[in-house]
Structures are given as C-alpha cells and as structure tokens.
Enzyme design. Structure first.
Site, PDB file in Angstrom:
ATOM      1  N   LYS A 180       0.866  -0.975   0.138  1.00  0.00           N
ATOM      2  CA  LYS A 180      -0.044   0.137   0.189  1.00  0.00           C
ATOM      3  C   LYS A 180       0.913   1.011   0.016  1.00  0.00           C
ATOM      4  O   LYS A 180       1.652   1.519   0.628  1.00  0.00           O
ATOM      5  CB  LYS A 180      -0.984   0.152   1.280  1.00  0.00           C
ATOM      6  CG  LYS A 180      -1.794   1.109   1.413  1.00  0.00           C
ATOM      7  CD  LYS A 180      -2.558   1.202   2.556  1.00  0.00           C
ATOM      8  CE  LYS A 180      -3.259   2.728   3.002  1.00  0.00           C
ATOM      9  NZ  LYS A 180      -4.143   2.700   4.054  1.00  0.00           N
ATOM     10  N   ASP A 234      -2.556  10.233   3.901  1.00  0.00           N
ATOM     11  CA  ASP A 234      -3.815   9.795   3.856  1.00  0.00           C
ATOM     12  C   ASP A 234      -4.497  10.869   4.969  1.00  0.00           C
ATOM     13  O   ASP A 234      -4.531  10.741   6.301  1.00  0.00           O
ATOM     14  CB  ASP A 234      -4.118   8.347   4.778  1.00  0.00           C
ATOM     15  CG  ASP A 234      -5.481   8.058   5.011  1.00  0.00           C
ATOM     16  OD1 ASP A 234      -6.422   8.747   4.130  1.00  0.00           O
ATOM     17  OD2 ASP A 234      -5.671   6.894   5.449  1.00  0.00           O
ATOM     18  N   LYS A 259     -10.054  12.865   8.255  1.00  0.00           N
ATOM     19  CA  LYS A 259      -9.843  12.645   9.353  1.00  0.00           C
ATOM     20  C   LYS A 259      -9.517  13.603  10.569  1.00  0.00           C
ATOM     21  O   LYS A 259      -9.202  14.779  10.137  1.00  0.00           O
ATOM     22  CB  LYS A 259      -7.961  12.001   9.443  1.00  0.00           C
ATOM     23  CG  LYS A 259      -8.352  10.629   8.761  1.00  0.00           C
ATOM     24  CD  LYS A 259      -6.762  10.076   8.888  1.00  0.00           C
ATOM     25  CE  LYS A 259      -6.444   8.530   8.290  1.00  0.00           C
ATOM     26  NZ  LYS A 259      -7.383   7.731   8.934  1.00  0.00           N
ATOM     27  N   ASP A 290       1.619   6.135   5.687  1.00  0.00           N
ATOM     28  CA  ASP A 290       0.456   5.270   5.177  1.00  0.00           C
ATOM     29  C   ASP A 290       1.263   4.458   3.927  1.00  0.00           C
ATOM     30  O   ASP A 290       0.309   3.767   2.990  1.00  0.00           O
ATOM     31  CB  ASP A 290      -0.621   6.022   4.922  1.00  0.00           C
ATOM     32  CG  ASP A 290      -1.909   5.075   5.287  1.00  0.00           C
ATOM     33  OD1 ASP A 290      -1.950   4.113   5.643  1.00  0.00           O
ATOM     34  OD2 ASP A 290      -3.123   5.610   4.541  1.00  0.00           O
ATOM     35  N   ASP A 349     -12.169   7.177   3.707  1.00  0.00           N
ATOM     36  CA  ASP A 349     -10.964   7.108   4.539  1.00  0.00           C
ATOM     37  C   ASP A 349     -10.432   5.495   4.512  1.00  0.00           C
ATOM     38  O   ASP A 349      -9.546   5.109   5.035  1.00  0.00           O
ATOM     39  CB  ASP A 349     -11.128   7.386   5.903  1.00  0.00           C
ATOM     40  CG  ASP A 349      -9.928   7.704   6.651  1.00  0.00           C
ATOM     41  OD1 ASP A 349      -8.863   7.688   5.945  1.00  0.00           O
ATOM     42  OD2 ASP A 349      -9.993   7.796   7.957  1.00  0.00           O
ATOM     43  N   GLU A 396      -9.384   3.722   2.153  1.00  0.00           N
ATOM     44  CA  GLU A 396      -9.018   4.055   0.834  1.00  0.00           C
ATOM     45  C   GLU A 396      -7.946   3.063   0.451  1.00  0.00           C
ATOM     46  O   GLU A 396      -7.725   2.671  -0.867  1.00  0.00           O
ATOM     47  CB  GLU A 396      -8.353   5.445   0.531  1.00  0.00           C
ATOM     48  CG  GLU A 396      -6.846   5.434   1.080  1.00  0.00           C
ATOM     49  CD  GLU A 396      -6.807   5.318   2.470  1.00  0.00           C
ATOM     50  OE1 GLU A 396      -7.764   5.611   3.310  1.00  0.00           O
ATOM     51  OE2 GLU A 396      -5.579   4.915   2.908  1.00  0.00           O
ATOM     52  N   ARG A 451      -7.808  -0.179   0.714  1.00  0.00           N
ATOM     53  CA  ARG A 451      -8.515  -1.508   0.241  1.00  0.00           C
ATOM     54  C   ARG A 451      -8.756  -1.247  -1.179  1.00  0.00           C
ATOM     55  O   ARG A 451      -8.948  -1.993  -2.269  1.00  0.00           O
ATOM     56  CB  ARG A 451      -9.796  -1.961   0.917  1.00  0.00           C
ATOM     57  CG  ARG A 451     -10.854  -1.022   1.243  1.00  0.00           C
ATOM     58  CD  ARG A 451     -11.652  -1.504   2.417  1.00  0.00           C
ATOM     59  NE  ARG A 451     -11.134  -0.927   3.699  1.00  0.00           N
ATOM     60  CZ  ARG A 451     -11.697  -1.241   4.842  1.00  0.00           C
ATOM     61  NH1 ARG A 451     -12.967  -1.775   5.123  1.00  0.00           N
ATOM     62  NH2 ARG A 451     -11.307  -0.474   6.049  1.00  0.00           N
TER      63      ARG A 451
HETATM   64  N1  BES Z   1      -4.295   4.268   6.920  1.00  0.00           N
HETATM   65  C1  BES Z   1      -5.445   4.230   7.638  1.00  0.00           C
HETATM   66  C2  BES Z   1      -5.350   3.201   8.826  1.00  0.00           C
HETATM   67  C3  BES Z   1      -4.467   3.577  10.001  1.00  0.00           C
HETATM   68  C4  BES Z   1      -5.194   4.410  10.728  1.00  0.00           C
HETATM   69  C5  BES Z   1      -3.461   3.313  10.319  1.00  0.00           C
HETATM   70  C6  BES Z   1      -4.328   4.962  12.222  1.00  0.00           C
HETATM   71  C7  BES Z   1      -2.711   3.484  11.599  1.00  0.00           C
HETATM   72  C8  BES Z   1      -3.274   4.248  12.288  1.00  0.00           C
HETATM   73  C9  BES Z   1      -6.690   3.810   6.950  1.00  0.00           C
HETATM   74  O1  BES Z   1      -6.480   4.162   5.476  1.00  0.00           O
HETATM   75  C10 BES Z   1      -7.836   4.011   7.238  1.00  0.00           C
HETATM   76  O2  BES Z   1      -8.143   5.392   7.485  1.00  0.00           O
HETATM   77  N2  BES Z   1      -8.759   3.242   7.922  1.00  0.00           N
HETATM   78  C11 BES Z   1      -9.843   3.463   8.737  1.00  0.00           C
HETATM   79  C12 BES Z   1     -10.975   2.609   8.045  1.00  0.00           C
HETATM   80  C13 BES Z   1     -12.259   2.747   8.465  1.00  0.00           C
HETATM   81  C14 BES Z   1     -12.926   4.065   7.971  1.00  0.00           C
HETATM   82  C15 BES Z   1     -13.395   1.760   7.964  1.00  0.00           C
HETATM   83  C16 BES Z   1      -9.668   3.568  10.155  1.00  0.00           C
HETATM   84  O3  BES Z   1      -8.888   2.382  10.376  1.00  0.00           O
HETATM   85  O4  BES Z   1     -10.198   4.273  10.913  1.00  0.00           O
HETATM   86 ZN    ZN Z   2      -5.012   4.705   4.737  1.00  0.00          ZN
HETATM   87 MN    MN Z   3      -7.545   5.939   5.475  1.00  0.00          MN
END
Ligand code: BES
Ligand code: ZN
Ligand code: MN
Length: 499
Positions: A252, A257, A264, A275, A334, A336, A338
């Site tokens: 990835k 992000d 966020k 990220d 968010d 993104e 996947r």
């Molecule tokens: N890059 C983030 C995941 C992440 C968040 C990694 C905090 C490390 C610390 C990912 O893109 C994301 O934002 N995931 C969301 C998914 C949700 C919207 C279903 C998450 O984990 O909040």
């Molecule tokens: Zn992300």
């Molecule tokens: Mn995200």
C-alpha cells in the site's frame, strides 16, 4: 553503518583499538587469564554485573588493554530476546558519546555468536538516525562496527544476509520517515527505478493514463482528489532462470492519508505520512533480494497516490468499478487502502503467482486488536499462513493469524453495488481483510495489516522497517523448497472467485 566480521578470541580482544568495545557476555562466560576476562570475571563475581539480562557496566582504559572505552552488557542465557536487548542497550550507550566513531561488538559466547543476525539487526536498529530533512544532519555517530567472536569465520553467510537485510530495513525506514512532501508517488517510483539498477531487478512504472488503460478505476478514484499524479510500480526480481512462478508482494503506497472527504481529525494526522510503509517494505525487500540473490522470482506491485479532499475527490456513496469488474460503493473515503489494493490484487493474476502477499497500514482497528507487537496476518491458505508465522518468529518480526469467517463479510453488503468498502466499527481489521479476499480468489493469498507495527509513536516516532525482516526470512526460506508443492489447493480456500 559499515559492518565487518572478524574472527577473534576473547583473549585478544583487549589488544584491539577501536574507539569503544562493547562486550556481550552470557551466563556461559568462561574467564581465561587475559586482563579483560579477569576484569569481567571480577565484575560478575562482585555482583556488579549480575547474571541479569540487560545489566551493564562501563569503564575507561581498563588496565593491561588497548581499549579506550569498555561497555560490558549481560545477555543472560543469550535467548533471542535477551541478546537483542543487550546489544540494543550497549549500542545506545555508545551512541550517546560523540567521540565514538568506530566500535567493536564482541560476542564472547558461542550461543550469542550463533545468533549473529539478531545482534546485527539490533545494532543497526539502535544506531539508526534519520537525517534527510535536517539542515545540518549529524548522521550516525558510529560509522563502523566490527563484530567479532571466536568462531566468527563460520558465520560469513549469516553475516552477509543480515547486512543485506539491514540495508532493506533501512531503505524501508528511510522512505517511511520521509514526509509526504519529500515522498510523493513519483519519488517512490524513482526509488524503485534506483533499485532496478541492480542486474537481477527490473522496474516498470505506469502513469495515470496507463493506469486508466489497465482499468484500475478503484485505485484512480482514490487518487482523484490530489493534485499529485498516481503511479503504479511493478518491480521484478529474477533469481531463478528456470522460470518458476513468482511470489507477488503488494505494498500500500498512500503517500498521505487525510481521509479524503471523510476527513480525519487533526490530532496525529501527521502520522499518515507513514501510510506508504507497506510500499516502503516492498522496496526494502527488493533492495535485500538484489544483494542476496536467492534462487526464486519475486514481483513487487505498488499502487501509490495521495488520499486528499478536493472538488474532484471521491464522495461517500460514489460507486466505482474495480479492475476485476466488481462494483464498489465507497461509504467512507478514509477506507482507501483497500480501494487501491483490490486493483493491484487483480493485476497480480497475470503472473500466475505461486502466492500473493499484500502489506498495508490498513486499519486503526488492527492497532486496537494487536498493538505494536505483532502484525495482523490473514490468509486463505493454511500452509502460507504457517510459513509466514514461522518466518516472523525466527526474524523476531512476528505476526498473528486473524480469522476470515464469511460471517464477517455480512456488513459489506449494500443495495447499491456488489460490495461496500466498509462494514462498521466491529472487527474492522477483519472486515477490511474480507473485502480484499474477494479480489484474491485465484491464488494463495495473505494480507499483512501493519498499521500497529510499521512505525513507533511518541518520542521514538519513526518507521520501524517492519515487516521487511519477516518477508526476507519468508522468501529466503522459500528459495530452498519447491514452491508449488508447498501449497495444496484447498477448494474452500479458493471459494471466492471473481464475477
Ligand atoms: N491508513 C489508515 C489506517 C490507520 C489508521 C493506520 C490509524 C494506522 C493508524 C486507513 O486508511 C484508514 O483510515 N482506515 C480506517 C478505516 C475505516 C474508515 C473503516 C480506520 O482504520 O479508521
Ligand atoms: Zn490509509
Ligand atoms: Mn484512510
């Protein structure tokens, strides 16, 4: 840091004259009659250097030796963890002195010497400093580390591999640590091309138009809110000319992000420069492969772009068509990672891969589940899962297998597309993996969620270089076994086929 391996008996270590000597002793320490051994024995006998792992003593110019500065660290029974701890403690002590430019790490017992790779990785990790965006970079204080032990000559191959692994880990750390304005999709593509200067590695970079031609609409939808152009990077390592099918690694590469329109919160958002640590780990693995030259074939795929809000950005509720043909309702922009990984998984099919492993800072939920100790691992294949687990343990870069029951996919159902990109808060790391699994039906597949392990927070904030250690170990293990034979296809594992 430059490493050198040198065979040297304990009795001769006192004659050496680096700026500092870091002596690792274990409970098996046997004192001979040389001044250094006698000094260590006295410390052990007095209880000052108790047989406790991590205990240390230091002194200047011990009598009867050439040593300027001596640090002795006790590694207990020299278990993997104790040895790593002892070397790390010792190197951190040496690092605090500006005068030490060269050092010797002497592993006084055979048990420790046999774990040379652990010592090398720990020394590299403890001495690492990020410098790229400082105006007056101080850099690494210890420029050269000579590692010695009585039978060191026996471990030349382990030494070479460990040093190559360090190079890979440090490349991953470097790209992980660079801020997003110094690590754009095009920067990552240039880094990949740099690795492809090695003769066994080649690299092809697709620009936005070419990505569109491939039909990666889901990936492109994420990129749309950014003014920076996306890149799709394809790295190929060919170490086996008998053309065995490759193992495919997918990283990835979200260079920043923000969450997109599903923005966020501001706190800790800076950490979303990390990220792209999955992508950085793929670059790191290729760096190591180029150096070690194992007999196998590996493909690295990196979809890389920013996730930004903007007038052109993807909106909650939008439906996009992935390269596989499956339509996706984007309920949360968010989620993104996947959306870019699913198209890379589809692209991976063309290599007829022996297995596909994606590596991603995918979910905050995985951080809640496993913290910073183990990466989350999901797989549709028990053999692959067991191999990754074993590699993680021996590389001290561990993962933990998580479930993939179909019931977890319930929440991904929607009235408006084949699948939604989120399924609520519960089991968030698993539902993300269930989403990816829909695109991985044609090969043995594993997904590593490194959201908790790829970087450290707080005062030690920075990329860890994980899981390069695990992946390198896994690949080197694979190089010594017939690949296809090790993956019996379980029809249940392969149940989710593309529409
Ligand atoms: N890059 C983030 C995941 C992440 C968040 C990694 C905090 C490390 C610390 C990912 O893109 C994301 O934002 N995931 C969301 C998914 C949700 C919207 C279903 C998450 O984990 O909040
Ligand atoms: Zn992300
Ligand atoms: Mn995200």
């Amino acid at each position: 840091m430059n490493f050198e391996l040198q065979a040297c008996a304990m009795a001769r270590v006192g004659e050496k004259s680096e700026d500092a000597l870091l002596l690792v002793v274990s409970s098996k320490f046997e004192a001979k009659a040389d001044p250094l051994s006698l000094l260590v024995k006295a410390w052990l006998d007095s209880g000052e250097l108790e047989g406790q792992p991590g205990k240390w003593v230091q002194t200047h110019r011990p009598q009867g030796t050439n040593v300027t500065r001596l640090v002795v660290v006790h590694a207990g029974e020299a278990s993997d963890k104790n040895l790593r701890q002892a070397v790390s403690t010792g190197i951190r002590l040496l690092k605090s002195s500006p005068l030490i430019k060269s050092a010797r790490l002497h592993l006084s017992c055979e048990t420790s010497l046999a774990k040379l790779p652990i010592a090398i990785l720990a020394a590299a990790d403890a001495s690492y400093v990020y410098t790229t965006t400082h105006s007056k970079p101080e850099g690494r204080k210890i420029k050269k580390l000579t590692i010695s032990g009585y039978r060191a000559a026996r471990y030349v191959q382990e030494f070479d591999r460990a040093v190559a692994t360090v190079r890979g880990i440090e490349l991953a750390k470097e790209w992980g640590n660079r801020p997003a304005n110094h690590a754009s999709p095009t920067h990552l593509a240039e880094a990949a091309k740099g690795i492809a200067k090695s003769k066994s590695v080649s690299c092809k970079v697709f620009d936005e138009k070419q990505i569109q031609k491939l039909g990666m609409e889901s990936f492109l939808a994420v990129s749309r809110g950014s003014v920076l152009a996306p890149r799709f990077i394809v790295l190929q390592y060919r170490g086996d000319v008998s053309s065995r099918a490759p193992i495919v690694l997918i990283g990835k590469g979200i260079t920043f992000d923000t969450g997109g329109i599903s923005l966020k919160p501001a706190a800790e958002m800076d950490e979303m420069k990390f990220d792209m640590c999955g992508a950085a780990s793929v670059l790191g693995v290729f760096r190591t492969l180029a150096d070690v030259a194992p007999k196998l074939n590996v493909v690295g795929l990196i979809p890389t772009c920013e996730n930004m809000p903007g007038g052109n950005a993807l909106k909650p509720g939008d439906v996009v068509t992935s390269m596989s043909g499956q339509t996706i309702e984007v309920l949360n922009t968010d989620a993104e990672g996947r959306l870019i990984l699913c198209d890379a998984l589809t692209y991976a099919e063309r290599f007829n891969p022996v297995s596909v492993i994606d590596i991603a800072t995918l979910t905050g939920a995985c951080v809640i589940a496993l913290g910073a100790v183990r990466s989350g691992m999901f797989s549709n294949n028990d053999v692959l899962a067991a191999q990754l687990t074993a590699a993680g343990e021996s590389a001290m870069d561990p993962c933990w297998r998580m479930p993939l029951d179909d019931e977890y996919a319930e929440g991904l159902k929607t009235n408006f597309a084949d699948v939604a990109n989120v399924a609520g808060r519960a089991g968030g790391a698993v539902t993300a993996a269930k989403f990816l699994q829909r695109f991985a039906g044609k090969f043995p597949w594993a997904h590593l969620d490194i959201a908790g392990t790829a970087w450290a927070q707080g005062s030690a904030k920075g990329s860890t270089g994980r899981p390069v250690g695990m992946l390198v170990q896994f690949l080197l293990n694979q190089a010594s076994v017939p690949l296809r034979a090790s993956y019996p296809v379980n029809p249940n594992d392969q149940a989710v086929l593309l529409k």
